[in-house]
Scaffold this active site. Structure first.
Site, mmCIF file in Angstrom:
data_model
loop_
_atom_site.group_PDB
_atom_site.id
_atom_site.type_symbol
_atom_site.label_atom_id
_atom_site.label_comp_id
_atom_site.label_asym_id
_atom_site.label_seq_id
_atom_site.Cartn_x
_atom_site.Cartn_y
_atom_site.Cartn_z
ATOM 1 N N ASN A 28 -24.526 48.129 -4.418
ATOM 2 C CA ASN A 28 -25.339 48.302 -3.203
ATOM 3 C C ASN A 28 -24.613 47.915 -1.923
ATOM 4 O OD1 ASN A 28 -25.479 45.583 -3.795
ATOM 5 N ND2 ASN A 28 -27.648 45.376 -3.311
ATOM 6 N N GLU A 62 -23.969 35.778 -7.627
ATOM 7 C CA GLU A 62 -25.220 36.143 -6.970
ATOM 8 C C GLU A 62 -25.827 37.265 -7.783
ATOM 9 O OE1 GLU A 62 -27.175 38.734 -3.657
ATOM 10 O OE2 GLU A 62 -25.042 38.333 -3.360
ATOM 11 N N CYS A 72 -30.770 42.620 -3.331
ATOM 12 C CA CYS A 72 -31.275 41.479 -4.106
ATOM 13 C C CYS A 72 -32.193 40.627 -3.250
ATOM 14 C CB CYS A 72 -30.142 40.673 -4.716
ATOM 15 S SG CYS A 72 -28.783 40.449 -3.643
HETATM 16 O O1 G3P Z 1 -28.154 42.749 -2.707
HETATM 17 C C1 G3P Z 1 -27.154 42.030 -2.108
HETATM 18 C C2 G3P Z 1 -27.650 40.958 -1.194
HETATM 19 O O2 G3P Z 1 -26.591 40.126 -0.916
HETATM 20 C C3 G3P Z 1 -28.427 41.441 -0.001
HETATM 21 O O3 G3P Z 1 -27.812 41.296 1.199
HETATM 22 O O4 G3P Z 1 -27.599 41.545 3.626
HETATM 23 O O5 G3P Z 1 -29.190 42.982 2.378
HETATM 24 O O6 G3P Z 1 -29.686 40.588 2.663
HETATM 25 P P1 G3P Z 1 -28.628 41.637 2.551
#
Ligand code: G3P
Length: 511
Positions: free
Chosen positions: A183, A279, A313
């Site tokens: 992603n 993560e 996530c």
């Molecule tokens: O899914 C990866 C996570 O690190 C999300 O990042 O920047 O969308 O909050 P962000």
């Protein structure tokens, strides 16, 4: 996997800058080793799919062999020895040069993100630019933090004289294995690479299948900087199922930084005795109290739940609404959800195809299970191949899979609660603990519940998010181990080394 001449979706844009990545004879992308773009000795390719074009073949890239993995680690270690001796300020300048190259050459990266992971155009451009900013910040942060150490005198310990001076400073771990997810194949690659490099490490990168070419392009921005040793950033491609374990268990890996799904649990079990940063998933709850600003909360739920079609996530993955305001809140969320545009990433639609047919099937299964058990659809279910229209599911209960499982798609479930204890259940009984958010005008209440939420981060009156990228970012339980963010990643990718000066006589005795 196929034979070597089945072709791919085509050469990269960006002219000479990216052209060495691509072999027109095979129609496939090369991998990066020791400063050269090469075809694998395997003669085999892996192809990924275009999620928004009926999963038609997108890009072909190399299925690297174990020997190539060995060579990548060996070359990275040699480069690291050289890199670690370059003055910190020069390493920082070279990273800033890489950031600048990424800014200048971001458009083909964004184009690849659109094609191989269906990231909406604006978000794809943001990912490339945000990554350049991240590299630059890491360079500056490292310059400041890595320059400092401790000097400890011996005489504070009982019975000791002041005859030893201990200098403690941070040194690199060696070679960092970086495994970013589909992603954010660029941003979550540089969030590992930039801290690793400024701290004096080298990197071996294993890009995801979906997102592989975007990650290869990112690597070219480091390779092209004059002075960066060949082999400092090695990119080994292939299916995780074929080379993933071999890379994780490899004695050449001195640190592993992984972002992704449940595979991370297996990775952490297989890792040797090296620092591991993980993560993984999340089931981020959005708790909305009766006194909340409902417009603010509804905007955050729609942004947090549906950005990049929920494939983050940190997406809002369950709304926990107090009964008193649930009807009003859900009505506002529904109204905003219905306004989201659905379509192609090239057209910058807000909702685009999810990454694979398997993912779309999984999401559909969760929604069907919820509806079968009595949930209320506030939007009509609609799916065309991988494209799923944004889906708001009300009256979700604890018996439904959607209450606990992570859709990783454009689905926002709502549970209704009467008390704070009940609300906390949907956070603390989850196997995940990445982020959560709370909407209330009462700061005491916000801090009180934030303290009781078993998550790595709690956002008050805002949606869950990783950024700004220097903030600490961590999960508990199955959401991960270690803390990321530029500052914490630099810290994690170093170890303390001490040098002790033994004086011939206690220093105060010379006075
Ligand atoms: O899914 C990866 C996570 O690190 C999300 O990042 O920047 O969308 O909050 P962000």
């Amino acid at each position: 996997m196929g034979s070597g001449h089945e072709g791919g979706a085509g050469a990269p844009g960006g002219g000479e800058f990216y052209s060495p990545l691509y072999n027109p004879d095979t129609g496939a992308y090369r991998f990066l080793i020791d400063g050269e773009w090469r075809d694998s000795a395997s003669g085999q390719l892996v192809h990924n799919a275009n999620p928004s074009k009926g999963n038609e073949r997108c890009f072909g890239f190399q299925a690297c062999t174990r020997d190539e993995v060995d060579a990548a680690y060996a070359g990275a270690k040699a480069a690291q020895r050289q890199w670690g001796r370059i003055p910190l300020n020069k390493r920082a300048s070279m990273l800033k040069a890489a950031a600048e190259l990424m800014r200048q050459h971001h458009a083909p990266i964004a184009d690849a993100l659109i094609r191989e992971i269906a990231k909406p155009k604006k978000d794809a451009t943001t990912e490339a630019k945000r990554s350049a900013d991240l590299i630059e910040y890491a360079a500056e942060e490292g310059c400041r933090s890595l320059a400092k150490g401790d000097m400890i005198t011996s005489d504070s310990f009982p019975g000791a004289e002041r005859d030893k001076l201990c200098m403690a400073h941070k040194v690199p771990l060696g070679v960092v294995l970086c495994i970013p997810p589909f992603n954010y194949p660029v941003n979550l690659a540089v969030s590992k690479i930039a801290p690793a490099l400024i701290a004096g490490n080298a990197c071996v990168v294993k890009p995801p299948t979906q997102g592989c070419v975007s990650a290869l392009m990112m690597a070219q921005c480091f390779k092209k900087v004059p002075g960066i040793p060949a082999g400092l950033v090695q990119v080994v491609t292939g299916r995780g199922a074929d080379i993933g374990d071999y890379m994780v268990e490899h004695p050449g890996a001195n640190c592993i930084s992984f972002t992704g799904g449940d595979t991370g649990l297996a990775v952490s079990r297989k890792a040797r005795m090296v620092p591991v940063q993980m993560e993984l998933g999340g089931k981020d709850a959005c708790i909305v109290f009766p006194d909340a600003d409902l417009d603010l909360a509804a905007t955050a739920i729609v942004k947090g739940g549906f950005s990049y079609s929920g494939q983050r996530c940190t997406a809002v993955k369950i709304v926990v609404a107090f009964e008193e305001i649930a009807d009003a809140l859900v009505a506002k969320v529904e109204e905003k959800t219905r306004k989201l545009t659905v379509g192609q990433p090239e057209d910058d639609a807000q909702i685009t195809a999810v990454v694979s047919a398997a993912s779309a099937d999984f999401i559909q299964g969760l929604v069907e299970d919820a509806v079968a058990k009595g949930a209320t659809m506030r939007t009509e279910w609609r799916r065309d191949a991988n494209l799923i229209w944004p889906c708001l599911v009300d009256d979700v209960t604890a018996e439904m899979r959607l209450c606990w499982e992570e859709p990783f798609g454009p689905v926002v479930p709502v549970v209704r609660v009467g008390t704070e204890e009940e609300a906390l259940r949907y956070v603390n009984e989850s196997k995940y603990g990445l982020q959560g958010c709370v909407f209330t005008r009462d700061i005491d209440r916000a801090i009180g519940i934030a303290d009781r939420m078993e998550t790595g981060t709690v956002q008050i009156n805002g949606p869950p998010a990783r950024g700004p990228d220097h903030f600490p970012f961590q999960g508990v339980k199955d959401s991960g181990i270690g803390s990321q963010g530029i500052v914490n990643s630099i810290e994690m990718m170093t170890k303390v080394k001490t040098t002790v000066i033994n004086l011939a006589k206690p220093s105060y005795a010379t006075a």
